[in-house]
Design an enzyme around this catalytic site. Sequence first.
Site: not given
Ligand code: ADP
Ligand code: MG
Length: 396
Positions: A353, A377
Amino acid sequence: MRTIESLGDLRGKRVLVRSDFNVPLKDGVITDDGRIRAALPTLEKLVHAGARVVVMAHLGRPKGEVKPEFSLAPVAARLGELVDAPVTLAKDVTGPSAHEVVAALKDGEIALLENVRFDARETSKVDAEREALAKEYAELGDVFVSDGFGVVHRKQASVYDIAKILPSAAGLLVVKEIESLRRATDNPERPYAVVLGGSKVSDKLGVIANLLTKADMLLIGGGMVFTFLAAKGLNVGKSLLEEDQIDVVRGYIDEAAQRGVELVLPVDIIVAPEFSADAPATVVPADAIPADQMGLDIGPESQKLFAEKLATTKTVAWNGPMGVFEFPAFSGGTRAVAEALSKGSMFSVVGGGDSAAAVRLLGFDESTFSHISTGGGASLELLEGKVLPGIAVLED
Ligand code: ADP
Ligand code: MG
């Protein structure tokens, strides 16, 4: 997977469709109608085939109660603007209003049932409760088309149980999502790279475990990278770290080496003293993160390195932003990966997402990626190699 064609001539038939209309709302106004747009190809195909279309969808988490703030009214209005057919919203899910609206449908018209999660049985863990609701849905349709990709990993009445009652098939969005995600996970054209980031490594263990057995290259950024750096014995300062996962991650690092999977970690990190948009940012080598700083993005050298590695690939699966892309000062890593995929000719799939949101927020043209998944998800579970109940039920 059975497709719409398997349902035969649909003229005059009542076609129940599960769509994903779970759009973000602010003060009752839709802020991103991407999911409604993604549902249009299937709805228009059915409308043009002369079907009487009955759409089931949910919005937010009303938890089995009728709550007006979760009404699909804004969705019905937007859908009516986007689709080339009249749209009528029922006042209930399977009650008198739903029956009335469906009975009044003419060929090529659309009815939308109210938020299916107004009925607690929709998401019940008790099979008999979901099945009872699915039987009520089945009174409103002759055949079922599953097109809500964002919910196909859920064993819910309008996703799973209904497909066991009526002749059922996958809609165009579900077919496209599944084909794209499978192409980026099973028998990918090589070299095949997997780019993983996001906040927590513990959210992505299943993805790493599955794709480590398939990838030629694994590139890691985001918050999870600090658990990798720590597993290599480096100090990560105040960065996001899951200490209880260090051993697990060390196992993955060893497995990558054994399998000959190239593990690409950042060589530099953009750090700041605190988690905020205007925190003063500096670039440090990945093996020299100061104790009083936290890593919020991969550094410029790493951005170049990641882009160069990705340029050599034929297939890329990407899940998880490389940094805190919500803050412009820490969006460079995510931008670099997005740009490499957007410019490249490889088959590129973006799942997750926040990753999809990042691509849009950073202003990339979505059509320059091979596929951007609409399901967070569900796409994660496919990357994990799981069998999704809402898909399995549509297989022959
Ligand atoms: P997705 O929804 O694409 O699977 P996630 O939910 O796992 O992705 O992660 C997204 C979040 O990770 C974002 O809100 C981003 O700000 C955070 N993020 C990325 N790099 C860092 C970092 N170095 N420290 C803290 N948060 C991080
Ligand atoms: Mg996410």
